[in-house]
Design a protein around this motif. Sequence first.
Motif, PDB file in Angstrom:
ATOM      1  N   GLY A   1      -2.496   4.896  -3.598  1.00 18.55           N
ATOM      2  CA  GLY A   1      -3.285   6.001  -3.081  1.00 18.55           C
ATOM      3  C   GLY A   1      -2.703   7.364  -3.425  1.00 18.55           C
ATOM      4  O   GLY A   1      -1.494   7.574  -3.330  1.00 18.55           O
TER       5      GLY A   1
ATOM      6  N   TYR B   1      -6.304  11.783   2.245  1.00 15.02           N
ATOM      7  CA  TYR B   1      -7.606  11.105   2.364  1.00 15.02           C
ATOM      8  C   TYR B   1      -7.558   9.974   3.383  1.00 15.02           C
ATOM      9  O   TYR B   1      -8.559   9.674   4.047  1.00 15.02           O
ATOM     10  CB  TYR B   1      -8.021  10.535   0.996  1.00 15.02           C
TER      11      TYR B   1
ATOM     12  N   ALA C   1     -11.749   5.177   3.762  1.00 13.93           N
ATOM     13  CA  ALA C   1     -10.561   4.586   3.145  1.00 13.93           C
ATOM     14  C   ALA C   1     -10.127   3.307   3.842  1.00 13.93           C
ATOM     15  O   ALA C   1      -9.789   2.314   3.181  1.00 13.93           O
ATOM     16  CB  ALA C   1      -9.421   5.596   3.143  1.00 13.93           C
TER      17      ALA C   1
ATOM     18  N   HIS D   1     -11.519   3.866  -6.733  1.00 11.77           N
ATOM     19  CA  HIS D   1     -12.413   4.349  -5.684  1.00 11.77           C
ATOM     20  C   HIS D   1     -12.029   5.785  -5.361  1.00 11.77           C
ATOM     21  O   HIS D   1     -10.961   6.039  -4.781  1.00 11.77           O
ATOM     22  CB  HIS D   1     -12.292   3.471  -4.427  1.00 11.77           C
TER      23      HIS D   1
ATOM     24  N   VAL E   1      -2.279  -1.552  -3.460  1.00  9.93           N
ATOM     25  CA  VAL E   1      -3.137  -0.387  -3.291  1.00  9.93           C
ATOM     26  C   VAL E   1      -2.307   0.857  -3.593  1.00  9.93           C
ATOM     27  O   VAL E   1      -1.240   1.052  -3.004  1.00  9.93           O
ATOM     28  CB  VAL E   1      -3.716  -0.291  -1.868  1.00  9.93           C
TER      29      VAL E   1
ATOM     30  N   LEU F   1      -6.962   4.438  -5.074  1.00  9.43           N
ATOM     31  CA  LEU F   1      -7.734   5.306  -4.187  1.00  9.43           C
ATOM     32  C   LEU F   1      -7.277   6.749  -4.363  1.00  9.43           C
ATOM     33  O   LEU F   1      -6.088   7.017  -4.564  1.00  9.43           O
ATOM     34  CB  LEU F   1      -7.518   4.919  -2.725  1.00  9.43           C
ATOM     35  N   HIS F   2      -8.217   7.687  -4.247  1.00 10.06           N
ATOM     36  CA  HIS F   2      -7.855   9.093  -4.391  1.00 10.06           C
ATOM     37  C   HIS F   2      -8.966   9.949  -3.810  1.00 10.06           C
ATOM     38  O   HIS F   2     -10.150   9.628  -3.967  1.00 10.06           O
ATOM     39  CB  HIS F   2      -7.686   9.445  -5.873  1.00 10.06           C
TER      40      HIS F   2
ATOM     41  N   ALA G   1     -12.363   0.391   2.940  1.00  3.13           N
ATOM     42  CA  ALA G   1     -12.205   0.061   1.518  1.00  3.13           C
ATOM     43  C   ALA G   1     -10.939  -0.750   1.289  1.00  3.13           C
ATOM     44  O   ALA G   1     -10.940  -1.736   0.530  1.00  3.13           O
ATOM     45  CB  ALA G   1     -12.168   1.340   0.681  1.00  3.13           C
ATOM     46  N   VAL G   2      -9.857  -0.356   1.950  1.00  4.34           N
ATOM     47  CA  VAL G   2      -8.606  -1.092   1.807  1.00  4.34           C
ATOM     48  C   VAL G   2      -8.736  -2.477   2.435  1.00  4.34           C
ATOM     49  O   VAL G   2      -8.312  -3.478   1.850  1.00  4.34           O
ATOM     50  CB  VAL G   2      -7.437  -0.307   2.434  1.00  4.34           C
TER      51      VAL G   2
ATOM     52  N   THR H   1       1.166   5.463  -0.797  1.00  3.70           N
ATOM     53  CA  THR H   1       0.447   6.710  -0.990  1.00  3.70           C
ATOM     54  C   THR H   1       1.404   7.800  -1.454  1.00  3.70           C
ATOM     55  O   THR H   1       2.552   7.855  -1.033  1.00  3.70           O
ATOM     56  CB  THR H   1      -0.215   7.174   0.319  1.00  3.70           C
TER      57      THR H   1
ATOM     58  N   ILE I   1     -12.794   9.106  -3.179  1.00 13.19           N
ATOM     59  CA  ILE I   1     -13.357   9.338  -1.856  1.00 13.19           C
ATOM     60  C   ILE I   1     -13.864  10.776  -1.766  1.00 13.19           C
ATOM     61  O   ILE I   1     -13.083  11.731  -1.870  1.00 13.19           O
ATOM     62  CB  ILE I   1     -12.322   9.031  -0.772  1.00 13.19           C
TER      63      ILE I   1
ATOM     64  N   TYR J   1       0.866  -1.181   0.000  1.00 10.30           N
ATOM     65  CA  TYR J   1       0.000   0.000   0.000  1.00 10.30           C
ATOM     66  C   TYR J   1       0.899   1.226   0.000  1.00 10.30           C
ATOM     67  O   TYR J   1       1.569   1.511   0.987  1.00 10.30           O
ATOM     68  CB  TYR J   1      -0.900  -0.036   1.235  1.00 10.30           C
TER      69      TYR J   1
END
Length: 260
Positions: free
Chosen positions: A117, A240, A248, A231, A115, A205-206, A251-252, A93, A233, A91
């Motif tokens: 982000g 986020y 978040a 996804h 993931v 994700l964003h 969702a993760v 970001t 947000i 994950y």
Amino acid sequence: MTDAATSDGTRIAYQTSGAGTPLLMLSGQASSHRWWTRVRAEFDAYRRVVTVDYRGTGGSDAPQGPYSTPGFAEDAIAVLDDLGIERADVYGTSMGGRVAQWIAVKHPHRVRRLVLGCTSPGGTHAVERSAAVRKALATPDPAALRRSLLDLMYTPEWLARNPEPYWTLGDPTMPRHARHQHLLASNAHDAWDALPLIAAPTLVLHGDQDELNPTANAPLLADRIPDARLHLIAGARHAYFEERSDVAGPAVREFLTATS
């Protein structure tokens, strides 16, 4: 805190917590593992969390450079090797999402699920931040820069409810040369041609109000990576994962624990 040695002899500090399937969590530019401080416990509840202090941050060495996102990816692999972890969820970001892209491309057998982000593919295909944002980030006034970063990270309502410290503003202990190298590494990232090679199931994700790394980069990534899920947000800016952790985090978790 423990450390791993990379192929060039750099010492990379890392931290572990929780239990379960390993989850490598990668922070943003010029930030140490403290980036995840506010939300780490959510992931400890169901994963063995591994975080990394990038070279130049936290407890890691700070060689002169050059630094790069593929290089940060190899540093992360050195950490997994030191822990004896063959395969992990990853994950990432912001700049960590750029690093995670290279881990998934260059070491596909090491990534179970991915993931990405608040990040971008980089290069000429990426959507750049606006001229106004670039101007705000270029100010020589530290106080003005801090105000701009906070505004790009969080809504005023969240800031009013959540006092200092704000770990997403960068590692204040970084030497000047390392901070500059992080900026160069992030700016030079370009994984566009390699993204279709990512084989791991991927969630993008964003925040839908992200101006630091414009939201338009999220569908670019999701369209470029085979079978990736997107996804967005609502009401979230760059951080986020903190401000909308109520959305978040689940969702993760749902994505990482899915059976298909």
